[in-house]
Design an enzyme around this catalytic site. Structure first.
Site, PDB file in Angstrom:
ATOM      1  N   GLU A  76      -6.020   4.186   1.508  1.00 17.00           N
ATOM      2  CA  GLU A  76      -5.403   5.376   1.040  1.00 17.00           C
ATOM      3  C   GLU A  76      -5.986   6.290   0.697  1.00 17.00           C
ATOM      4  O   GLU A  76      -5.580   7.563   0.098  1.00 17.00           O
ATOM      5  CB  GLU A  76      -3.990   4.865   0.136  1.00 17.00           C
ATOM      6  CG  GLU A  76      -4.480   3.992  -0.888  1.00 17.00           C
ATOM      7  CD  GLU A  76      -4.313   2.682  -1.052  1.00 17.00           C
ATOM      8  OE1 GLU A  76      -3.826   1.999  -1.956  1.00 17.00           O
ATOM      9  OE2 GLU A  76      -4.845   1.893   0.040  1.00 17.00           O
ATOM     10  N   ASN A  77      -7.198   6.146  -0.126  1.00 13.26           N
ATOM     11  CA  ASN A  77      -8.047   7.230  -0.412  1.00 13.26           C
ATOM     12  C   ASN A  77      -8.416   8.415   0.537  1.00 13.26           C
ATOM     13  O   ASN A  77      -9.056   9.435   0.478  1.00 13.26           O
ATOM     14  CB  ASN A  77      -9.133   6.820  -1.322  1.00 13.26           C
ATOM     15  CG  ASN A  77     -10.208   5.900  -0.325  1.00 13.26           C
ATOM     16  OD1 ASN A  77      -9.663   5.096   0.184  1.00 13.26           O
ATOM     17  ND2 ASN A  77     -11.531   6.243  -0.699  1.00 13.26           N
TER      18      ASN A  77
END
Length: 217
Positions: free
Chosen positions: A46-47
């Site tokens: 998710e980064n």
């Protein structure tokens, strides 16, 4: 019993060809090391990474390439990088087939608590809330008991919840269990672990079939 790598190796068997998979922090990040060579899988973080590979060998780390847990990673051919807004649009848009998360507690109805222990400072829930709300298939990787030997598979979670009724399967150092409407169902036992050991370590409702095979790793 399994160690963390053993848990990750067993979960890797759940990953299918063509899957887009999100790996949470902790044990789940190890899953990428054990995926079969004959299938194509896209790991998403998710980064803002799509196309993560296994962890780098010592001395080959690139500090600019990290996962959501700030661990150095490798990327596969064709990998892409993007901002968190795009990353979470992938997650919220249900474009991820499988989410693998760690947990501090899982309840017999599929509730999960994995982000906060009361009294301990945390920066926030991070992406966990979006992941559990959007993923159709959630597998939890965790130890069966805490450091005090107390069960982490409970009738009801005592910690602040991340999601409600969302966990489909749990793989621990002792067993593989599915989460059904009537509680935990024992599917496999870890090498050297008896059904009685698992039953004693599980607080939540546990359904046990007549035959429980040993995990094949």
């Amino acid at each position: 019993m399994l160690d963390k790598n053993g848990i990750a190796k067993r979960i890797a068997q759940e990953v299918q060809d063509g899957f887009y998979v999100n790996l949470g922090i902790g044990i789940p990040t190890l899953v990428a090391n054990f995926v079969r060579d004959d299938i194509e899988v896209e790991f998403q973080s998710e980064n803002g990474v799509l196309g993560m590979g296994p962890f780098p060998y010592e001395g080959e780390e690139d500090a600019d390439i990290i996962n959501a847990g700030k661990q150095t990673i490798t990327t596969l051919s064709g990998a892409s990088f993007f901002d968190s807004a795009i990353s979470f649009s992938m997650i919220r848009g249900k474009h991820v087939h499988l989410t693998i998360l760690g947990a501090m507690e899982v309840a017999e109805n599929g509730d999960i608590a994995n982000w906060k222990i009361p009294g301990k400072m945390v920066k926030g829930m991070g992406g966990a809330m979006d992941l559990v709300a959007s993923a159709e298939n959630i597998i939890v990787a965790m130890m069966h008991t805490n450091k005090k030997g107390e069960s982490k598979l409970l009738k009801k979670c005592s910690l602040p919840l991340t999601g409600v009724g969302c966990v489909k399967k749990v793989v621990t150092n002792m067993a593989v269990l599915t989460v059904e409407e009537d509680g935990f169902h024992l599917v496999e036992r870890a090498p050297g672990v008896s059904v009685e050991d698992i039953q004693a370590a599980t607080e939540g409702q546990l359904h046990i079939p007549d035959q429980v095979p040993e995990m094949q790793l």
